[in-house]
Design a protein around this motif. Sequence first.
Motif, mmCIF file in Angstrom:
data_model
loop_
_atom_site.group_PDB
_atom_site.id
_atom_site.type_symbol
_atom_site.label_atom_id
_atom_site.label_comp_id
_atom_site.label_asym_id
_atom_site.label_seq_id
_atom_site.Cartn_x
_atom_site.Cartn_y
_atom_site.Cartn_z
ATOM 1 N N GLN A 96 0.881 -1.198 -0.018
ATOM 2 C CA GLN A 96 0.133 -0.027 -0.002
ATOM 3 C C GLN A 96 1.048 1.218 -0.051
ATOM 4 O O GLN A 96 1.984 1.267 0.705
ATOM 5 N N TRP A 115 3.518 0.858 2.684
ATOM 6 C CA TRP A 115 3.094 -0.249 3.889
ATOM 7 C C TRP A 115 3.316 -1.536 3.177
ATOM 8 O O TRP A 115 2.504 -1.718 2.247
ATOM 9 N N THR A 138 1.176 -4.946 3.053
ATOM 10 C CA THR A 138 -0.286 -4.778 3.054
ATOM 11 C C THR A 138 -0.862 -5.392 4.685
ATOM 12 O O THR A 138 -1.869 -4.866 5.124
ATOM 13 N N LYS A 139 -0.080 -6.229 5.141
ATOM 14 C CA LYS A 139 -0.422 -6.709 6.505
ATOM 15 C C LYS A 139 -0.123 -5.653 7.649
ATOM 16 O O LYS A 139 -0.784 -5.703 8.754
ATOM 17 N N HIS A 140 0.541 -4.647 7.176
ATOM 18 C CA HIS A 140 0.955 -3.426 8.229
ATOM 19 C C HIS A 140 0.100 -2.130 8.016
ATOM 20 O O HIS A 140 0.194 -1.375 8.657
ATOM 21 N N ALA A 190 -2.540 -0.743 8.790
ATOM 22 C CA ALA A 190 -3.550 -1.125 9.898
ATOM 23 C C ALA A 190 -3.633 0.062 10.945
ATOM 24 O O ALA A 190 -2.782 0.912 11.017
ATOM 25 N N GLU A 241 -5.610 -1.720 15.380
ATOM 26 C CA GLU A 241 -4.884 -2.717 14.607
ATOM 27 C C GLU A 241 -5.933 -3.217 13.488
ATOM 28 O O GLU A 241 -5.590 -4.316 13.002
ATOM 29 N N THR A 242 -7.016 -2.536 13.282
ATOM 30 C CA THR A 242 -7.875 -3.081 12.287
ATOM 31 C C THR A 242 -7.108 -2.749 10.770
ATOM 32 O O THR A 242 -6.831 -1.654 10.502
ATOM 33 N N LEU A 243 -7.189 -3.843 9.925
ATOM 34 C CA LEU A 243 -6.695 -3.655 8.646
ATOM 35 C C LEU A 243 -7.482 -2.580 7.875
ATOM 36 O O LEU A 243 -8.563 -2.436 7.751
ATOM 37 N N THR A 287 -7.071 -1.681 4.402
ATOM 38 C CA THR A 287 -6.967 -1.694 2.763
ATOM 39 C C THR A 287 -8.433 -1.860 2.612
ATOM 40 O O THR A 287 -9.454 -2.605 2.708
#
Length: 232
Positions: free
Chosen positions: A190, A197, A199-201, A203, A208-210, A212
Motif C-alpha cells: 500500500q 506499507w 499490506t499486512k501492516h 492497519a 490494529e484494524t486492517l 485496505t
Amino acid sequence: AMQYMELVPKELQPVAGTDGAWQRRRRLARQLPLHDQDPAQCRGLADGEHQLMEDFVKKYKAEALGVGEVALPGQGGGRKEEEKPQDKSIDPSRAPESPNGALESTAGHYRCDTCQQPLPGDCPVVYADRAGYSRQWHPACFVCCRCAEPLVDLIYFWKGGAAWCGRHYCESLRPRCAGCDEIIFSEDYQQVEGLAWHTKHFACLECETLLTGKPFALAKASLLCTTCSQSR
C-alpha cells in the motif's frame, strides 16, 4: 588517528562514556539497521522473499558498499606522492595532477568534494575507493547525500556519483514499510502520500484494524481508522 579525530565535530567524537558515543550508536542503528542486512532480523518477509533479500544484500555489497579511508591529501589508496623533477612539457596554466589522479589547484591545494574549500596538505581527509581517488572530503563533510548525516564509521554506499547512508541507499531502490521499518520486497503493498506499507501492516495504529479498502486518516505517518481518529 588523533589528528583525524580532532577534525570531527566534538559532539560527534565517539569517546567512551560521552554523548558522542551515544550519538554514534544511535546513528549506526538508523543508518545501518540490522533488518536491512540480515533476513533473519526481518519480521515482514513473506515466504519466498528471503531469497530476494539475500540477493538484494549480496548485490549492494558487491556494487555499492564501502568504507572510507583516512589519509593525507594525495595519499589515498596507499599511494604516496613522490617528489619528481618538474615536467617542462606540462602546460603551466593547468592544475598539476597527482600520482593518484587528484587534481591540485594552482595554489597547491586539493579541494573538498562537498564544500569545495581547499584541503591543506597536512590535514587528514576521507577517500572513498568507489568514488575514485580524484575526490576527497573533509571528515565533517563526508555525509549522506540524502539526510546530510555524517556517515558513521565512514561506512557509505555509492550511487549516482554520491555517498549515501545505508538506510537511504536501500530506500532509493525499494520502498520501506512505515509500519515495521523494513524494506518491502513484495510488489503487493500500500502507498499513500509518498509512504509505503506492507499490506499486512496497513492497519490502524490504535485498534490494529486492517485498512485496505477502508476509510482512514493519516497523521504524522501514523494510520488511524475513522473511529479511532474521531476519538482522539
